[in-house]
Write an enzyme that holds these catalytic residues in place. Structure first.
Site, PDB file in Angstrom:
ATOM      1  N   GLU A 161       0.786  -1.231   0.000  1.00  0.00           N
ATOM      2  CA  GLU A 161       0.000   0.000   0.000  1.00  0.00           C
ATOM      3  C   GLU A 161       0.820   1.285   0.000  1.00  0.00           C
ATOM      4  O   GLU A 161       0.799   2.046   0.971  1.00  0.00           O
ATOM      5  CB  GLU A 161      -0.938   0.021   1.205  1.00  0.00           C
ATOM      6  CG  GLU A 161      -1.850  -1.178   1.289  1.00  0.00           C
ATOM      7  CD  GLU A 161      -2.902  -1.045   2.379  1.00  0.00           C
ATOM      8  OE1 GLU A 161      -2.759  -0.163   3.234  1.00  0.00           O
ATOM      9  OE2 GLU A 161      -3.877  -1.801   2.353  1.00  0.00           O
ATOM     10  N   GLU A 351      -5.724  -8.527   0.836  1.00  0.00           N
ATOM     11  CA  GLU A 351      -6.413  -8.136   2.068  1.00  0.00           C
ATOM     12  C   GLU A 351      -7.853  -7.818   1.723  1.00  0.00           C
ATOM     13  O   GLU A 351      -8.128  -7.195   0.689  1.00  0.00           O
ATOM     14  CB  GLU A 351      -5.814  -6.868   2.704  1.00  0.00           C
ATOM     15  CG  GLU A 351      -4.525  -7.069   3.434  1.00  0.00           C
ATOM     16  CD  GLU A 351      -3.974  -5.768   4.024  1.00  0.00           C
ATOM     17  OE1 GLU A 351      -4.770  -4.875   4.414  1.00  0.00           O
ATOM     18  OE2 GLU A 351      -2.742  -5.647   4.079  1.00  0.00           O
TER      19      GLU A 351
HETATM   20  C1  GCO Z   1      -3.868  -1.439   5.605  1.00  0.00           C
HETATM   21  C2  GCO Z   1      -2.887  -2.456   6.031  1.00  0.00           C
HETATM   22  C3  GCO Z   1      -3.275  -3.230   7.227  1.00  0.00           C
HETATM   23  C4  GCO Z   1      -4.449  -2.706   8.020  1.00  0.00           C
HETATM   24  C5  GCO Z   1      -5.764  -3.092   7.420  1.00  0.00           C
HETATM   25  C6  GCO Z   1      -6.971  -2.544   8.160  1.00  0.00           C
HETATM   26  O1  GCO Z   1      -4.588  -1.690   4.671  1.00  0.00           O
HETATM   27  O2  GCO Z   1      -3.952  -0.373   6.191  1.00  0.00           O
HETATM   28  O3  GCO Z   1      -2.376  -3.256   5.051  1.00  0.00           O
HETATM   29  O4  GCO Z   1      -2.101  -3.125   7.949  1.00  0.00           O
HETATM   30  O5  GCO Z   1      -4.403  -3.165   9.311  1.00  0.00           O
HETATM   31  O6  GCO Z   1      -5.861  -2.658   6.127  1.00  0.00           O
HETATM   32  O7  GCO Z   1      -6.954  -1.154   8.165  1.00  0.00           O
END
Ligand code: GCO
Length: 441
Positions: A161, A351
């Site tokens: 990200e 994710e």
């Molecule tokens: C993000 C990260 C994770 C977070 C999840 C929830 O997307 O910010 O990859 O570390 O914990 O997304 O916010």
């Protein structure tokens, strides 16, 4: 060992490991941020977190129980190198050897992320991501890790990200290192992307036949009404949030309209940090794109007054504890759109998940029904996309267990497993059993 569809869960080092100052680990920018007053809700810190550093084998028993065939995790850069950012710290590497071997013994395929944000404080002191010269340290680290694990890791992710790193860390200041400059945030984006493109061949040469990719958090924007103002605002949002990364990774230049908008609003002097060849480096072909999807954004223009705009036509549905709308159709459409516009060879959902807090019932269960619904509807969205021809090869739920949610501390709970942060007792939630059922069917 390569498998068919990958079913997994995702975590990241700083959010679960704890043990932040042992076995030669140097300080990370997140250790520093947690020690800075007012940065983290309830002054929470991650010194213990889920104590995964000591409990990883017990935690992996839950992976067996779930029946997943992959597990996405990240390596903590500050565990791997000494203060010169060149010499390796064998004790840190040994920890990940134990962890990875434990997964492999169970027949679980590790997806390794190199940068999930907990980078060395000393890297920042040398200029960090705003300083182009610092890219070399990331490449050094990528080389150390890919040499060490090249023969046992098949899936590599360079950065997690970049949008969040640059925007939350350098524009909005709500994540480490807490800076607030639009211009710096754009330089950070750029250097992250260049470093990604330079790391890909290094990883490939150390880890033959492996797949290498990057993970983007993509949030499709949709106009609140059909007014030209809302349409324009949506175009700018999508360029800023999504295309700013997708375009250069897949052979185009940075999108122009949003860049011109920043320049004309006096937010940046220009995009003057691109060297010859940078676009070629950034678009180095990869084997997959990792997509993190949580929600969509409904965009309302603020360039005219609300009363002069057309009435809002799209209203957000139900929201999670993070105020993120539950919108599974957004995932299906996003997958189709990315496939159509950029044709990545292969896509993984790296994710997808939701924050909901449910109590432990008197009989010991955690009945997180809304997470169950979220899980089912988003997996259905993936199925629909696959049926429409999207080369989606895996789904990894965020997250295996409740953990340290960055600036939100421990109050936002994303886990399939609940954790009592006093006793560290783990309790699989209803969603855990549902996910197991889905995987097994
Ligand atoms: C993000 C990260 C994770 C977070 C999840 C929830 O997307 O910010 O990859 O570390 O914990 O997304 O916010």
């Amino acid at each position: 060992m390569k498998k068919d569809f990958m079913w997994g869960v995702a975590t990241s080092s700083f959010q679960i490991e704890g043990s932040n100052d042992i076995d030669g680990k140097i300080r990370s920018i997140w250790d520093e941020f947690c020690d800075t007053p007012e940065k983290i809700k309830n002054s929470d810190h991650a010194k213990i977190a889920c104590d995964h550093y000591n409990k990883f084998s017990d935690d992996f028993n839950f992976l067996d129980e779930l029946g997943v065939n992959c597990y996405r995790f990240s390596i903590s850069w500050p565990r791997i190198v000494k203060e010169d950012l060149k010499t390796k710290n064998q004790k840190g590497l040994d920890f990940y050897h134990r962890m990875i071997n434990n997964l492999l013994d169970r027949g679980i395929e590790p997806f390794l992320t190199l940068n999930h944000w907990d980078i060395p404080q000393i890297f920042l002191e040398k200029g960090g991501w705003t300083n182009r010269d610092c890219i070399k340290y990331f490449l050094e680290y990528s080389d150390i890790v890919s040499r060490e694990f090249g023969d046992i890791i098949n899936y590599w992710i360079t950065h997690n990200e970049p949008w969040v790193i640059s925007n939350c860390g350098y524009k909005d200041g709500i994540h480490a290192p807490g800076e607030k400059s639009v211009y710096d945030s754009l330089k950070v984006n750029h250097h992250l992307l260049v470093s990604h493109g330079q790391a890909v061949p290094i990883i490939r040469s150390n880890s033959k036949d492996s797949e290498v990719g990057i993970v983007l958090n993509l949030t499709p924007g949709m106009p609140a009404s059909s007014s030209s103002e809302d349409q324009k605002a949506t175009l700018l949002f999508n360029q800023f949030f999504n295309d700013w990364f997708l375009d250069p990774l897949y052979g185009k230049k940075y999108p122009d309209e949003v860049a011109q908008d920043w320049i004309s609003n006096g937010l940046i002097p220009g995009i003057d940090f691109i060297n010859d060849n940078d676009y070629d480096i950034i678009s180095t072909p990869t084997d997959f794109l990792g997509i993190n999807y949580y929600s969509r954004a409904i965009i309302r223009s603020d360039s005219i007054s609300e009363s002069d705009n057309l009435p809002i036509e799209i209203v957000a549905g139900e929201k999670t504890d993070f105020d993120w709308e539950v919108y599974p159709d957004g995932l299906e459409n996003l997958l189709i759109d990315v496939h159509r516009r950029y044709s990545p060879k292969s896509i993984y959902i790296t994710e997808n998940g939701c924050a909901y807090d449910y109590p432990i019932e008197s009989d010991g269960d955690i009945l997180d029904t809304k997470r169950v619904e979220y899980l089912e509807s988003h997996i259905q969205a993936c199925r629909n996309a696959v049926d429409k021809g999207v080369p989606l090869n895996g789904y990894m739920h965020w997250s295996l267990m409740d953990n340290f949610e960055w600036a939100e501390g421990y109050c936002k709970k994303f886990g399939l497993i609940g954790i009592d942060f006093e006793t560290l007792k783990r309790t699989p939630k209803k969603s855990f059993w549902k996910y197991k059922e889905i995987i097994n069917s």
